[in-house]
Write a protein that holds these residues in place. Structure first.
Motif, PDB file in Angstrom:
ATOM      1  N   ILE A 142       0.841  -1.209   0.000  1.00 24.99           N
ATOM      2  CA  ILE A 142       0.000   0.000   0.000  1.00 24.99           C
ATOM      3  C   ILE A 142       0.874   1.257   0.000  1.00 24.99           C
ATOM      4  O   ILE A 142       0.454   2.324   0.424  1.00 24.99           O
ATOM      5  N   GLY A 143       2.088   1.089  -0.501  1.00 26.98           N
ATOM      6  CA  GLY A 143       3.007   2.220  -0.547  1.00 26.98           C
ATOM      7  C   GLY A 143       3.507   2.589   0.839  1.00 26.98           C
ATOM      8  O   GLY A 143       3.700   1.732   1.696  1.00 26.98           O
ATOM      9  N   GLU A 144       3.695   3.875   1.056  1.00 26.25           N
ATOM     10  CA  GLU A 144       4.154   4.360   2.355  1.00 26.25           C
ATOM     11  C   GLU A 144       2.948   4.659   3.233  1.00 26.25           C
ATOM     12  O   GLU A 144       2.055   5.415   2.848  1.00 26.25           O
ATOM     13  N   VAL A 145       2.899   4.038   4.408  1.00 28.06           N
ATOM     14  CA  VAL A 145       1.784   4.284   5.329  1.00 28.06           C
ATOM     15  C   VAL A 145       1.923   5.685   5.905  1.00 28.06           C
ATOM     16  O   VAL A 145       2.989   6.075   6.403  1.00 28.06           O
ATOM     17  N   ILE A 146       0.839   6.445   5.831  1.00 34.00           N
ATOM     18  CA  ILE A 146       0.874   7.814   6.349  1.00 34.00           C
ATOM     19  C   ILE A 146      -0.018   8.000   7.574  1.00 34.00           C
ATOM     20  O   ILE A 146       0.181   8.934   8.352  1.00 34.00           O
ATOM     21  N   ALA A 147      -1.013   7.110   7.744  1.00 34.92           N
ATOM     22  CA  ALA A 147      -1.919   7.274   8.883  1.00 34.92           C
ATOM     23  C   ALA A 147      -2.561   5.940   9.254  1.00 34.92           C
ATOM     24  O   ALA A 147      -2.665   5.031   8.422  1.00 34.92           O
ATOM     25  N   ASN A 184       3.921  -0.197  17.343  1.00 37.13           N
ATOM     26  CA  ASN A 184       5.373  -0.252  17.584  1.00 37.13           C
ATOM     27  C   ASN A 184       5.993  -1.424  16.836  1.00 37.13           C
ATOM     28  O   ASN A 184       7.077  -1.302  16.245  1.00 37.13           O
ATOM     29  N   TRP A 185       5.314  -2.567  16.891  1.00 38.36           N
ATOM     30  CA  TRP A 185       5.811  -3.804  16.282  1.00 38.36           C
ATOM     31  C   TRP A 185       5.761  -3.730  14.757  1.00 38.36           C
ATOM     32  O   TRP A 185       6.706  -4.110  14.068  1.00 38.36           O
ATOM     33  N   ILE A 186       4.669  -3.230  14.221  1.00 37.72           N
ATOM     34  CA  ILE A 186       4.491  -3.183  12.765  1.00 37.72           C
ATOM     35  C   ILE A 186       5.453  -2.185  12.127  1.00 37.72           C
ATOM     36  O   ILE A 186       6.093  -2.480  11.107  1.00 37.72           O
ATOM     37  N   PHE A 187       5.588  -0.994  12.723  1.00 33.17           N
ATOM     38  CA  PHE A 187       6.391   0.059  12.101  1.00 33.17           C
ATOM     39  C   PHE A 187       7.848   0.060  12.551  1.00 33.17           C
ATOM     40  O   PHE A 187       8.692   0.665  11.882  1.00 33.17           O
ATOM     41  N   GLN A 188       8.131  -0.599  13.693  1.00 31.57           N
ATOM     42  CA  GLN A 188       9.502  -0.586  14.231  1.00 31.57           C
ATOM     43  C   GLN A 188      10.010   0.863  14.306  1.00 31.57           C
ATOM     44  O   GLN A 188      11.141   1.165  13.922  1.00 31.57           O
ATOM     45  N   SER A 189       9.144   1.745  14.784  1.00 30.53           N
ATOM     46  CA  SER A 189       9.457   3.165  14.883  1.00 30.53           C
ATOM     47  C   SER A 189       8.955   3.681  16.220  1.00 30.53           C
ATOM     48  O   SER A 189       7.879   3.289  16.681  1.00 30.53           O
ATOM     49  N   GLN A 190       9.705   4.558  16.837  1.00 33.97           N
ATOM     50  CA  GLN A 190       9.343   5.075  18.151  1.00 33.97           C
ATOM     51  C   GLN A 190       8.248   6.139  18.054  1.00 33.97           C
ATOM     52  O   GLN A 190       8.230   6.949  17.118  1.00 33.97           O
ATOM     53  N   ALA A 191       7.340   6.145  19.014  1.00 33.94           N
ATOM     54  CA  ALA A 191       6.399   7.251  19.150  1.00 33.94           C
ATOM     55  C   ALA A 191       7.162   8.472  19.634  1.00 33.94           C
ATOM     56  O   ALA A 191       8.009   8.372  20.540  1.00 33.94           O
ATOM     57  N   VAL A 192       6.892   9.636  19.038  1.00 35.47           N
ATOM     58  CA  VAL A 192       7.621  10.851  19.415  1.00 35.47           C
ATOM     59  C   VAL A 192       6.716  11.923  20.002  1.00 35.47           C
ATOM     60  O   VAL A 192       7.199  12.833  20.676  1.00 35.47           O
ATOM     61  N   GLU A 193       5.412  11.826  19.761  1.00 37.69           N
ATOM     62  CA  GLU A 193       4.499  12.849  20.288  1.00 37.69           C
ATOM     63  C   GLU A 193       3.130  12.238  20.528  1.00 37.69           C
ATOM     64  O   GLU A 193       2.656  11.435  19.720  1.00 37.69           O
ATOM     65  N   VAL A 194       2.501  12.632  21.634  1.00 37.68           N
ATOM     66  CA  VAL A 194       1.188  12.101  22.011  1.00 37.68           C
ATOM     67  C   VAL A 194       0.271  13.256  22.400  1.00 37.68           C
ATOM     68  O   VAL A 194       0.671  14.160  23.149  1.00 37.68           O
ATOM     69  N   TYR A 195      -0.942  13.208  21.876  1.00 30.49           N
ATOM     70  CA  TYR A 195      -1.977  14.148  22.299  1.00 30.49           C
ATOM     71  C   TYR A 195      -3.252  13.360  22.570  1.00 30.49           C
ATOM     72  O   TYR A 195      -3.634  12.487  21.784  1.00 30.49           O
ATOM     73  N   ASP A 209     -13.684   6.783  30.897  1.00 26.79           N
ATOM     74  CA  ASP A 209     -14.276   5.652  30.183  1.00 26.79           C
ATOM     75  C   ASP A 209     -14.395   5.944  28.684  1.00 26.79           C
ATOM     76  O   ASP A 209     -14.940   5.146  27.929  1.00 26.79           O
ATOM     77  N   ALA A 210     -13.890   7.121  28.279  1.00 29.81           N
ATOM     78  CA  ALA A 210     -13.846   7.492  26.872  1.00 29.81           C
ATOM     79  C   ALA A 210     -12.537   8.222  26.627  1.00 29.81           C
ATOM     80  O   ALA A 210     -12.160   9.097  27.407  1.00 29.81           O
ATOM     81  N   ALA A 211     -11.843   7.840  25.557  1.00 32.37           N
ATOM     82  CA  ALA A 211     -10.556   8.478  25.281  1.00 32.37           C
ATOM     83  C   ALA A 211     -10.266   8.446  23.786  1.00 32.37           C
ATOM     84  O   ALA A 211     -10.579   7.473  23.096  1.00 32.37           O
ATOM     85  N   MET A 212      -9.690   9.526  23.295  1.00 32.10           N
ATOM     86  CA  MET A 212      -9.147   9.595  21.946  1.00 32.10           C
ATOM     87  C   MET A 212      -7.660   9.902  22.076  1.00 32.10           C
ATOM     88  O   MET A 212      -7.276  10.884  22.729  1.00 32.10           O
ATOM     89  N   VAL A 213      -6.836   9.064  21.474  1.00 39.48           N
ATOM     90  CA  VAL A 213      -5.384   9.188  21.589  1.00 39.48           C
ATOM     91  C   VAL A 213      -4.789   9.352  20.197  1.00 39.48           C
ATOM     92  O   VAL A 213      -5.052   8.539  19.306  1.00 39.48           O
ATOM     93  N   HIS A 214      -4.008  10.414  20.019  1.00 40.80           N
ATOM     94  CA  HIS A 214      -3.332  10.669  18.751  1.00 40.80           C
ATOM     95  C   HIS A 214      -1.825  10.558  18.974  1.00 40.80           C
ATOM     96  O   HIS A 214      -1.297  11.165  19.915  1.00 40.80           O
ATOM     97  N   VAL A 215      -1.166   9.805  18.117  1.00 42.80           N
ATOM     98  CA  VAL A 215       0.268   9.546  18.281  1.00 42.80           C
ATOM     99  C   VAL A 215       0.993   9.809  16.970  1.00 42.80           C
ATOM    100  O   VAL A 215       0.535   9.378  15.908  1.00 42.80           O
ATOM    101  N   LYS A 216       2.113  10.506  17.060  1.00 47.17           N
ATOM    102  CA  LYS A 216       2.979  10.717  15.904  1.00 47.17           C
ATOM    103  C   LYS A 216       4.230   9.864  16.097  1.00 47.17           C
ATOM    104  O   LYS A 216       4.857   9.895  17.165  1.00 47.17           O
ATOM    105  N   PHE A 217       4.571   9.085  15.072  1.00 50.95           N
ATOM    106  CA  PHE A 217       5.745   8.223  15.131  1.00 50.95           C
ATOM    107  C   PHE A 217       6.923   8.871  14.410  1.00 50.95           C
ATOM    108  O   PHE A 217       6.744   9.746  13.557  1.00 50.95           O
ATOM    109  N   ALA A 218       8.122   8.414  14.745  1.00 48.69           N
ATOM    110  CA  ALA A 218       9.331   8.996  14.153  1.00 48.69           C
ATOM    111  C   ALA A 218       9.353   8.840  12.637  1.00 48.69           C
ATOM    112  O   ALA A 218       9.956   9.667  11.943  1.00 48.69           O
TER     113      ALA A 218
END
Length: 327
Positions: A142-147, A184-195, A209-218
């Motif tokens: 699928i090419g380069e994964v962006i999201a 982490n396992w699929i991309f073998q890349s560290q998370a660098v930012e979390v919101y 009991d409800a959460a939305m987590v956004h993570v940016k990987f290296a």
């Protein structure tokens, strides 16, 4: 044939039951006992399988057990793992590995010092559709994964899960670690930012009991996760796991609980799903036992458990500060 002597410490977490069932089906394992301060919690399994019972887990560790599965309340993982390491026992520990960075580092270091292996319980890594998605991404299909868009929702279990001093957090802690370990396992890349944002929206509890987590990987991938206890009792299944990988050349979508039969029964009064897919808990146990038999490194290490949990901890920090947090 040498049988591996395995013990179980606490049935606080529900995975303990499926791990027990996987162990008793094996002819290369001797289940030497169950330790739990709450005898009522384990009494049915002690009776059914005629197993020794230990009110104090240290008495189990003092015997000839070779490895233990720890399924206690999250806050007790560190103490029990460190004690097991002192007794030279290998450990399979339920997720999240610990409730603080300091605890998890102590657990990892204790097992290293004791010369024993520490494996984190992330059975989702063994789901065939996830394994195939990882391979497809690595092949560049699928090419380069962006999201990535993911959901890991469940029903509120209650009990100690709703006690922050024992669980370390609510639905965000409960569900974030699973998906972040996969990424982490699929991309073998560290998370660098979390919101993250979280609240109590469904059950009126003093716990998220409800959460939305956004993570940016290296590597540039952005991931969004719905980690909530939003499944109601009437839902046909009590949890979900969906992931959509969006690439420059295509998309991979997967739904783990699509492997179900639909049941409509007047007895229950609502629709139910009967899961028929692969038993991920059994596959995790198979792999763990094989690693111990072959004296090779476990597939999901304490470091893996640490790397996923620090993302959840950073998410709570982001909520407290109301801004993105760098890792």
């Amino acid at each position: 044939m040498h049988k591996r002597k395995i013990g179980m410490i606490s049935f606080a977490h529900l995975h303990a039951v499926s791990y027990l069932e996987a162990l008793v089906r094996r002819d290369d394992v001797e289940l030497v006992g169950i330790a739990d301060e709450n005898r009522e919690r384990v009494e049915p399994f002690i009776r059914k399988y005629q197993l020794p019972y230990y009110a104090d887990y240290r008495e189990l560790l003092a015997g000839d057990v070779e490895a233990v599965i720890i399924s206690s309340e999250n806050a007790n993982h560190a103490e029990m793992t460190i004690e097991a390491a002192k007794h030279k026992k290998h450990v399979l520990c339920e997720k999240p590995l610990g409730v603080s960075r300091e605890q998890m580092r102590q657990m990892i270091e204790a097992c290293q010092a004791g010369g024993v292996q520490l494996m984190t319980s992330f059975p989702n890594r063994y789901i065939p559709m996830i394994v195939e998605a990882k391979r497809a991404i690595e092949r560049g299909e699928i090419g380069e994964v962006i999201a990535v868009k993911a959901t890991n929702k469940g029903e509120m279990i209650g009990g100690w899960f709703n006690d922050r001093s024992l669980s370390g957090g609510g639905s965000l802690m409960d569900h974030t670690v699973h998906v972040m370990d996969l990424l982490n396992w699929i991309f073998q890349s560290q998370a660098v930012e979390v919101y993250a944002q979280a609240d109590s929206l469904f059950h009126g509890i003093d716990m998220d009991d409800a959460a939305m987590v956004h993570v940016k990987f290296a590597n540039g991938v952005i991931a969004a996760l719905d980690a909530s206890w939003s499944r109601k009792h009437a839902a046909p299944y009590k949890r979900d796991l969906t992931m959509t990988f969006i690439g420059t050349e295509g998309v991979i979508s997967m739904d783990y609980f699509a492997q179900v039969n639909e049941i409509y029964s007047e007895t229950t009064g609502h629709a139910e799903w009967s899961y028929w897919g692969d038993n991920k808990d059994e596959m995790l146990i198979d792999d763990w036992i094989q690693c111990l038999k072959e004296d090779r490194p476990v597939s999901i290490t304490g470091e893996d458990g640490y790397n996923s949990t620090v993302i959840a901890l950073a998410a709570y920090e982001s909520i407290r500060l109301n801004k993105p947090v760098r890792l």
